[in-house]
Design an enzyme around this catalytic site. Structure first.
Site, short mmCIF file in Angstrom:
data_model
loop_
_atom_site.label_atom_id
_atom_site.label_comp_id
_atom_site.label_asym_id
_atom_site.label_seq_id
_atom_site.Cartn_x
_atom_site.Cartn_y
_atom_site.Cartn_z
N ASP A 67 0.82 -1.21 0.00
CA ASP A 67 0.00 0.00 0.00
C ASP A 67 0.86 1.26 0.00
O ASP A 67 2.08 1.20 0.22
CB ASP A 67 -0.95 0.00 1.22
CG ASP A 67 -0.27 -0.48 2.51
OD1 ASP A 67 0.97 -0.48 2.56
OD2 ASP A 67 -0.98 -0.87 3.44
N ASP A 136 -7.65 -2.50 14.20
CA ASP A 136 -9.05 -2.69 13.80
C ASP A 136 -9.24 -3.92 12.91
O ASP A 136 -10.31 -4.14 12.36
CB ASP A 136 -9.59 -1.43 13.09
CG ASP A 136 -8.88 -1.16 11.76
OD1 ASP A 136 -7.94 -1.91 11.40
OD2 ASP A 136 -9.27 -0.19 11.07
N HIS A 138 -7.39 -4.64 10.14
CA HIS A 138 -7.03 -4.50 8.72
C HIS A 138 -5.75 -5.26 8.39
O HIS A 138 -4.88 -5.47 9.24
CB HIS A 138 -6.95 -3.03 8.29
CG HIS A 138 -5.80 -2.25 8.83
ND1 HIS A 138 -5.94 -1.02 9.45
CD2 HIS A 138 -4.46 -2.47 8.80
CE1 HIS A 138 -4.75 -0.55 9.79
NE2 HIS A 138 -3.83 -1.41 9.41
N GLU A 143 -9.74 -2.00 5.33
CA GLU A 143 -10.36 -1.68 6.62
C GLU A 143 -11.62 -2.52 6.83
O GLU A 143 -12.11 -3.17 5.89
CB GLU A 143 -10.71 -0.18 6.64
CG GLU A 143 -9.51 0.75 6.46
CD GLU A 143 -8.65 0.89 7.73
OE1 GLU A 143 -8.66 -0.02 8.58
OE2 GLU A 143 -7.98 1.92 7.86
C1 F6R Z 1 1.41 -1.23 6.10
C2 F6R Z 1 0.30 -2.13 6.33
C3 F6R Z 1 -0.54 -2.06 7.55
C4 F6R Z 1 0.24 -2.36 8.83
C5 F6R Z 1 -0.68 -2.28 10.04
C6 F6R Z 1 0.08 -2.54 11.32
O1 F6R Z 1 2.02 -1.50 4.86
O2 F6R Z 1 0.08 -2.94 5.50
O3 F6R Z 1 -1.59 -2.97 7.42
O4 F6R Z 1 0.80 -3.64 8.73
O5 F6R Z 1 -1.28 -1.04 10.10
O6 F6R Z 1 0.97 -1.50 11.55
P1 F6R Z 1 2.07 -1.58 12.73
O7 F6R Z 1 3.01 -2.66 12.32
O8 F6R Z 1 2.72 -0.23 12.71
O9 F6R Z 1 1.32 -1.88 13.95
#
Ligand code: F6R
Length: 279
Positions: A67, A136, A138, A143
């Site tokens: 992403d 959440d 995702h 989401e």
């Molecule tokens: C980022 C991504 C997100 C993160 C998620 C967890 O490329 O794909 O889904 O993996 O938001 O983020 P952290 O690791 O910062 O808790």
């Protein structure tokens, strides 16, 4: 799902890095799916160390990131391109030709996303997709409520994600409101997935992903439908799992088995090969 519980963040990062390193050693032209966020930082640091100590060659590897924020130029310090350059690409000497990220500055997100999917197909598909999980539920930026068959597209970030990611910016208002992201359907087509979680903030969502119902309300739960997912966490993130002892037992019992499926190395043997070829 192969659920693995490590004592702490460093141990989970080392174990995850070993999965990636072994893949690249056996398949030097591997296609890696990459994630950003704080969770995979340890994996990337260990991978850089392994590449240096064991002279692992990444020159034929191709990467695709999950992403990118919409509206942030690649040069912005919090763009996912900048994150990847800082945490992995520069140290491994990966070139722009090898590394694919969606452009957050595209004036035509739909075409940008369609081209990204076409590039993944041309590269032969993703061998191993690295993932983190949002509080959440995702994965990537899919989401709650995302289609479990969704493709790469422009999405609006959930207020919870904006709040969670505010720590990377000066203030919450600076966090982009939209992003382009692989869809859950895109992710499920990877030949194997490696999802990581650390810390108490992920304990609830980690248990729901592994042991709860499959639901678009918790997009990470769709990984239960994938034929080969390795889920590695520290003990704290695993603390709400009902069957934690069984997962540890399974990990010990299967310790001599291959970590990745044979179809990563022989894609024609992927049980989903016919379905994937028809796309
Ligand atoms: C980022 C991504 C997100 C993160 C998620 C967890 O490329 O794909 O889904 O993996 O938001 O983020 P952290 O690791 O910062 O808790």
């Amino acid at each position: 799902m192969y659920v693995k519980i490590e004592p702490d963040y460093d141990a989970l990062s080392q174990r995850a890095a070993r999965v990636v390193a072994d893949l690249v050693r056996r398949k030097p032209n591997a296609v890696l799916g990459l994630a950003t966020g704080s969770t995979p930082e340890g994996l990337y640091a260990h991978l850089i160390r392994i590449a240096r100590d064991e002279k692992l060659d990444f020159s034929r590897v191709t990467t695709f990131n999950l992403d990118e924020y919409e509206g942030l130029p690649a040069s912005h310090p919090e763009s996912y391109r900048s994150f990847m350059q800082r945490n992995l690409f520069d140290a491994l000497g990966l070139t722009n030709d090898q590394t694919n990220l969606l452009s957050g500055m595209s004036s035509d997100p739909a075409t940008e996303c369609a081209n990204f999917e076409a590039k993944i197909r041309r590269a032969g598909g993703i061998d191993l997709q690295i993932l983190g999980i949002g509080s959440d539920g995702h994965i990537a930026f899919c989401e709650p409520g995302s289609s479990l068959a969704g493709r790469t597209s422009l999405v609006a970030l959930h207020p919870q994600t904006i709040a969670d990611n505010a720590r990377f910016f000066d203030k919450e208002d600076d966090v982009p409101r939209k992003a382009m992201t692989m869809g859950v359907g895109t992710i499920l087509e990877a030949r194997s997935c490696l999802i990581l979680a650390k810390g108490s903030a992920k304990a609830d969502v980690w248990a729901k992903m592994i042991e709860g119902p499959v639901s678009s309300q918790l997009p990470a739960s769709a990984l239960q439908l994938h034929p080969w997912v390795i889920a590695i966490s520290d003990t704290v993130a695993a603390s709400k799992l009902k069957h934690g002892d069984y997962y540890k037992h399974m990990d010990r019992e299967l310790a001599d088995q291959p970590v990745l499926p044979h179809w990563v190395f022989q894609p024609e043997l992927d049980p989903r090969a016919a379905m994937l070829a028809s796309r």
